[in-house]
Motif scaffolding. Structure first.
Motif, PDB file in Angstrom:
ATOM      1  N   GLN A 208       0.807  -1.215   0.000  1.00 24.94           N
ATOM      2  CA  GLN A 208       0.000   0.000   0.000  1.00 24.94           C
ATOM      3  C   GLN A 208       0.844   1.271   0.000  1.00 24.94           C
ATOM      4  O   GLN A 208       0.318   2.362   0.193  1.00 24.94           O
ATOM      5  N   GLY A 209       2.147   1.145  -0.204  1.00 19.92           N
ATOM      6  CA  GLY A 209       2.978   2.322  -0.316  1.00 19.92           C
ATOM      7  C   GLY A 209       2.688   3.091  -1.601  1.00 19.92           C
ATOM      8  O   GLY A 209       2.330   2.502  -2.628  1.00 19.92           O
ATOM      9  N   LYS A 210       2.853   4.425  -1.533  1.00 16.46           N
ATOM     10  CA  LYS A 210       2.567   5.270  -2.691  1.00 16.46           C
ATOM     11  C   LYS A 210       3.556   6.427  -2.775  1.00 16.46           C
ATOM     12  O   LYS A 210       4.127   6.849  -1.771  1.00 16.46           O
ATOM     13  N   THR A 235       9.293   5.369   2.176  1.00 19.34           N
ATOM     14  CA  THR A 235       9.792   6.272   3.208  1.00 19.34           C
ATOM     15  C   THR A 235      10.280   7.608   2.669  1.00 19.34           C
ATOM     16  O   THR A 235      10.257   8.612   3.390  1.00 19.34           O
ATOM     17  N   GLU A 236      10.726   7.653   1.410  1.00 16.16           N
ATOM     18  CA  GLU A 236      11.221   8.918   0.880  1.00 16.16           C
ATOM     19  C   GLU A 236      11.131   8.908  -0.637  1.00 16.16           C
ATOM     20  O   GLU A 236      11.319   7.860  -1.282  1.00 16.16           O
ATOM     21  N   ALA A 237      10.846  10.082  -1.215  1.00 20.77           N
ATOM     22  CA  ALA A 237      10.818  10.244  -2.666  1.00 20.77           C
ATOM     23  C   ALA A 237      11.307  11.646  -3.005  1.00 20.77           C
ATOM     24  O   ALA A 237      10.875  12.618  -2.382  1.00 20.77           O
ATOM     25  N   LYS A 238      12.223  11.745  -3.972  1.00 22.33           N
ATOM     26  CA  LYS A 238      12.784  13.033  -4.365  1.00 22.33           C
ATOM     27  C   LYS A 238      12.847  13.113  -5.886  1.00 22.33           C
ATOM     28  O   LYS A 238      13.267  12.155  -6.552  1.00 22.33           O
ATOM     29  N   ILE A 254      11.933   2.484  -0.745  1.00 22.85           N
ATOM     30  CA  ILE A 254      10.792   1.656  -0.344  1.00 22.85           C
ATOM     31  C   ILE A 254      11.246   0.762   0.807  1.00 22.85           C
ATOM     32  O   ILE A 254      12.011  -0.182   0.605  1.00 22.85           O
ATOM     33  N   PHE A 255      10.793   1.086   2.003  1.00 16.95           N
ATOM     34  CA  PHE A 255      11.199   0.335   3.189  1.00 16.95           C
ATOM     35  C   PHE A 255      10.684  -1.100   3.126  1.00 16.95           C
ATOM     36  O   PHE A 255      11.400  -2.044   3.453  1.00 16.95           O
ATOM     37  N   GLY A 256       9.418  -1.229   2.724  1.00 18.80           N
ATOM     38  CA  GLY A 256       8.829  -2.563   2.723  1.00 18.80           C
ATOM     39  C   GLY A 256       8.626  -3.070   4.132  1.00 18.80           C
ATOM     40  O   GLY A 256       8.453  -2.331   5.066  1.00 18.80           O
ATOM     41  N   PRO A 260       8.534  -7.010  -0.172  1.00 21.62           N
ATOM     42  CA  PRO A 260       9.893  -6.587  -0.507  1.00 21.62           C
ATOM     43  C   PRO A 260      10.092  -5.070  -0.450  1.00 21.62           C
ATOM     44  O   PRO A 260       9.205  -4.298  -0.783  1.00 21.62           O
ATOM     45  N   GLY A 261      11.287  -4.680  -0.030  1.00 20.63           N
ATOM     46  CA  GLY A 261      11.701  -3.293  -0.092  1.00 20.63           C
ATOM     47  C   GLY A 261      12.756  -3.119  -1.166  1.00 20.63           C
ATOM     48  O   GLY A 261      13.353  -4.095  -1.629  1.00 20.63           O
TER      49      GLY A 261
END
Length: 513
Positions: A208-210, A235-238, A254-256, A260-261
């Motif tokens: 469910q990460g976005k 966790t972070e996007a740049k 993607i921490f996951g 998977p991360g």
């Protein structure tokens, strides 16, 4: 070196004191040397074997049993026998301290900055501010801050002036963790890139990460556009031009967790289309920061990867769309609990150093650890970084860097989210004064709320000095309210009304004498 003969006698004497669950089976006696070899064999298959002294005696039986069960699940078959599990447990139980040593109290010196605490009148039952980003989105002459709020599942903009503030919600986003500001569509207006977990607690096989773009419209409002979804917790996007084609791509951590991360980037194909490229598969990525590590003019990346890795990884851009993985630093045990990494030229030598905090205590053993704190890796060139300690601080989770005392060098502010909050002599925010030669002196910042993750610096009062803006994340209350059986929060909170969400620590011109 251990005296194995004497130590072996102590080992089996302590074995008799173990709980019955630990005394599972009888077996032939083993020497301490043999037990340590077993520990290196089994624990070393996944991470550096931790020293017994890193956790209190009471914690080891449960943790070792859990690790054995996780190993069996990961390998699809029993990885360690009951006999060996018992022997390793006995070794850790017998050689660990009854309790971890406590960090000493720190008293600020007489001469110090003076901070005045102003709590904004925005209260909560369970504050969960994950990130505060200073950003002038609308070209105003006062301070603007982007607030990531997991409690409300919202992104808001806080307009803050000396005597008043207004906070406006601009988007509903589930569990936002980080924001960055850039004109993504290059239309002259500043947009916001939002990383979100989707689920705060460890998901059960759910992706469910976005990554969401909040595109600023002509009227100053923002429109949501999902750039990436159906991945592990982000966790972070740049945004930056990674492939050098003139448009903006997005680098993603993607921490996951139980899904998977990875470290990845979204290639901007135009007309709202993106293609994801995996840079490195690893669960536990906390960040992804652009840097030119080898001074070849190409964009490389640095990432702090926690979980069992506790690793600072470098990704070297080879110029053909691929990246080479290099290890820049790795902690010597898996319990260090890294929490953040910031790129900053701390020593003023025109290259970027790495400032790191470690203060995670939110998994199998919840006590604050005496080895928590803040440190930096001095960039020596040629992909070499030298470890420099700054100080120990329970639950260190976020840092901010700026010249607080206006003496021409960079000072460091650090916040805590795991601490002995019942002890009034413990602090949630401290700062380290730089003497210009990277010798740091600790000072406490009084009257800050408990458990702070959101942290930034800005001259809110316009007196020429950087103020400290903090957002509270009550990890202590969250632990109390977590229903492990149902993997969610309980529906009731006791004695938590009117808790502070956001506080400004005004940096006064006067000094305390």
């Amino acid at each position: 070196m251990f005296n194995f003969t004497l130590f072996g006698f102590i080992f089996f004497a302590l074995l008799l004191c173990l709980p019955k669950s630990v005394q599972a089976q009888e077996s032939k006696p083993k020497t301490i040397k043999q037990i340590i070899e077993l520990t290196n064999q089994y624990c070393g298959a996944c991470h550096a074997p931790p020293a017994p002294q890193l956790l209190p005696k009471r914690s080891w039986p449960h943790i070792i049993q859990t690790m054995a069960e996780m190993a069996e699940e990961n390998f699809g078959k029993p990885f360690i026998s009951e006999e060996h599990t018992r022997d390793i447990t006995a070794y850790y139980y017998g050689t660990s301290p009854a309790e971890l040593p406590k960090l000493p109290y720190h008293s600020s010196k007489l001469k110090n900055r003076q901070f005045k605490s102003t709590s904004l009148k925005s209260h909560s039952l369970l504050p969960m501010i994950t990130h505060i980003k200073a950003a002038n989105l609308h070209n105003t002459n006062h301070s603007e801050f982007i607030i990531s709020d997991i409690e409300a599942n919202k992104i808001s903009i806080l307009n803050l002036q000396k005597d008043s503030y207004v906070e406006n919600v601009i988007a509903d986003i589930k569990t936002p963790t980080h924001t960055s500001v850039i004109d993504y569509d290059q239309d002259g207006k500043k947009d916001i890139i939002v990383a979100s977990l989707g689920l705060f607690f460890t998901p059960q096989g759910k992706r469910q990460g976005k990554v969401t773009l909040l595109k600023q419209l002509e009227n100053g409002e923002f429109k949501k556009e999902v750039l990436l979804e159906n991945v592990g917790r982000v966790t972070e996007a740049k945004a930056l031009d990674i492939d050098g084609d003139g448009d903006l791509d997005v680098a993603i951590a993607i921490f996951g967790a139980d899904v998977p991360g990875e470290l990845a980037w979204l290639e901007n194909k135009g007309q709202g289309k993106h293609v994801k490229h995996t840079l490195m598969k690893a669960t536990g990525a906390l960040n992804i920061s652009p840097i030119d590590l080898n001074n070849d003019g190409l964009i490389d990346f640095v990432s702090l990867i926690t979980q069992q890795h506790e690793l600072v990884a470098g990704l070297i851009n080879k110029g053909d769309g691929t990246f080479k993985k290099v290890r820049l630093f790795q902690a010597n045990h898996p319990l260090v609990g890294f929490t953040s990494l910031k790129l900053v030229d701390l020593d003023g030598d025109k290259d970027l150093d790495l400032l790191m905090t470690n203060g995670d205590a939110n998994d199998l053993q919840l006590d604050p650890k005496p080895y928590h704190g803040i440190q930096w890796l001095e960039n020596k060139g040629n992909l070499t970084f030298e470890y420099r300690d700054i100080g120990r601080f329970y639950g260190a989770v976020s840092s901010a860097v700026g010249d607080l005392d206006k003496d021409g060098d960079l000072d460091i502010v650090v916040s805590s989210w795991n601490n002995y909050w019942e002890d009034p002599n413990r602090h949630s925010v401290i700062w380290y004064e730089n003497d210009g030669k990277q010798n740091f002196t600790r000072h406490n910042v009084p009257d800050t709320p408990k458990s702070v993750t959101g942290l930034t610096l800005a001259d809110v009062t316009q007196n020429g000095y950087l103020d400290i803006i903090v957002g509270s994340f009550r990890m202590d209350l969250l632990k109390q309210q977590y229903d492990a059986e149902n993997n969610n929060l309980k529906n009731h909170l006791k004695n938590t009304k009117n808790l502070t969400r956001i506080t400004v620590m005004e940096n006064l011109k006067a000094m305390v004498d």
